[in-house]
Scaffold this motif. Structure first.
Motif, mmCIF file in Angstrom:
data_model
loop_
_atom_site.group_PDB
_atom_site.id
_atom_site.type_symbol
_atom_site.label_atom_id
_atom_site.label_comp_id
_atom_site.label_asym_id
_atom_site.label_seq_id
_atom_site.Cartn_x
_atom_site.Cartn_y
_atom_site.Cartn_z
ATOM 1 N N ALA A 1 32.631 61.542 40.363
ATOM 2 C CA ALA A 1 31.820 60.537 39.679
ATOM 3 C C ALA A 1 30.639 61.203 38.992
ATOM 4 N N ALA A 2 29.967 60.420 38.161
ATOM 5 C CA ALA A 2 28.743 60.867 37.504
ATOM 6 C C ALA A 2 27.692 59.780 37.668
ATOM 7 N N LEU A 3 26.432 60.201 37.747
ATOM 8 C CA LEU A 3 25.328 59.263 37.928
ATOM 9 C C LEU A 3 24.200 59.634 36.980
ATOM 10 N N VAL B 1 23.724 63.725 37.091
ATOM 11 C CA VAL B 1 24.463 64.597 38.008
ATOM 12 C C VAL B 1 25.930 64.201 38.006
ATOM 13 N N GLU B 2 26.763 65.198 38.233
ATOM 14 C CA GLU B 2 28.194 64.972 38.371
ATOM 15 C C GLU B 2 28.663 65.585 39.678
ATOM 16 N N ALA C 1 28.782 51.445 48.681
ATOM 17 C CA ALA C 1 27.869 51.193 49.807
ATOM 18 C C ALA C 1 27.001 52.414 50.085
ATOM 19 N N ALA C 2 27.615 53.592 50.104
ATOM 20 C CA ALA C 2 26.852 54.818 50.364
ATOM 21 C C ALA C 2 25.875 55.098 49.227
ATOM 22 N N LEU C 3 26.307 54.911 47.993
ATOM 23 C CA LEU C 3 25.441 55.154 46.842
ATOM 24 C C LEU C 3 24.245 54.205 46.855
ATOM 25 N N THR C 4 24.513 52.930 47.103
ATOM 26 C CA THR C 4 23.448 51.927 47.123
ATOM 27 C C THR C 4 22.439 52.201 48.223
ATOM 28 N N ALA D 1 22.521 61.363 46.653
ATOM 29 C CA ALA D 1 23.153 60.049 46.713
ATOM 30 C C ALA D 1 24.600 60.113 46.236
ATOM 31 N N LEU D 2 24.839 60.797 45.131
ATOM 32 C CA LEU D 2 26.187 60.904 44.595
ATOM 33 C C LEU D 2 27.073 61.735 45.516
ATOM 34 N N ASP D 3 26.525 62.773 46.104
ATOM 35 C CA ASP D 3 27.276 63.606 47.037
ATOM 36 C C ASP D 3 27.729 62.782 48.245
#
Length: 136
Positions: free
Chosen positions: A45-47, A60-61, A84-87, A100-102
């Motif tokens: 994913a990318a953020l 970040v990717e 859920a984890a990202l939020t 967060a993305l990791d």
């Protein structure tokens, strides 16, 4: 979503790197959003984040995580676990975008390798569990 916001894009552009960063920033601006996330399934994913106070941006990717799939595994719940984890990481823990993305990719990758939407996290490989677990 881009076309709904009046953003012209070339659908043939790679969904990675500077092209993706530019597209996500344009979408964030059009929606007046501080965060835009693009998921790519097993490819990570990318953020993109913009600090709503000072305007500083982060992009970040993550290439994603995999583990050994159990027999009868499915991807049910992987996206929900990712979100859920990202939020939690971004909004409750106030962690940097990269962390967060990791976390989100690690948890989503683990759930995708399991059968059912809510696998026991104790069965996760240590490397992944160490990334996606929150200290309570």
């Amino acid at each position: 979503v881009e076309s709904w916001c009046g953003i012209n894009s070339n659908d043939n552009e790679a969904l990675c790197g500077e092209n993706l960063k530019r597209r996500m920033a344009a979408l964030g601006s059009a929606l007046n959003a501080c965060r835009v996330c693009v998921t790519r399934g097993a490819d990570g994913a990318a953020l993109w984040c913009r600090d709503c106070d000072d305007g500083e941006e982060a992009f970040v990717e993550n290439t994603g995580y995999t583990c050994e799939s159990e027999p009868g595994s499915d991807t049910v719940g992987a996206g929900d676990s990712f979100l859920a984890a990202l939020t939690r990481s971004l909004l409750l823990e106030i962690e940097p975008a990269e962390k967060a993305l990791d976390r989100a990719c690690a948890l989503g990758g683990f759930v995708a390798c399991c059968r059912g939407a809510v696998p026991d996290h104790e069965n996760a490989p240590y490397e992944l569990r160490n990334i996606f677990s929150f200290a309570d």
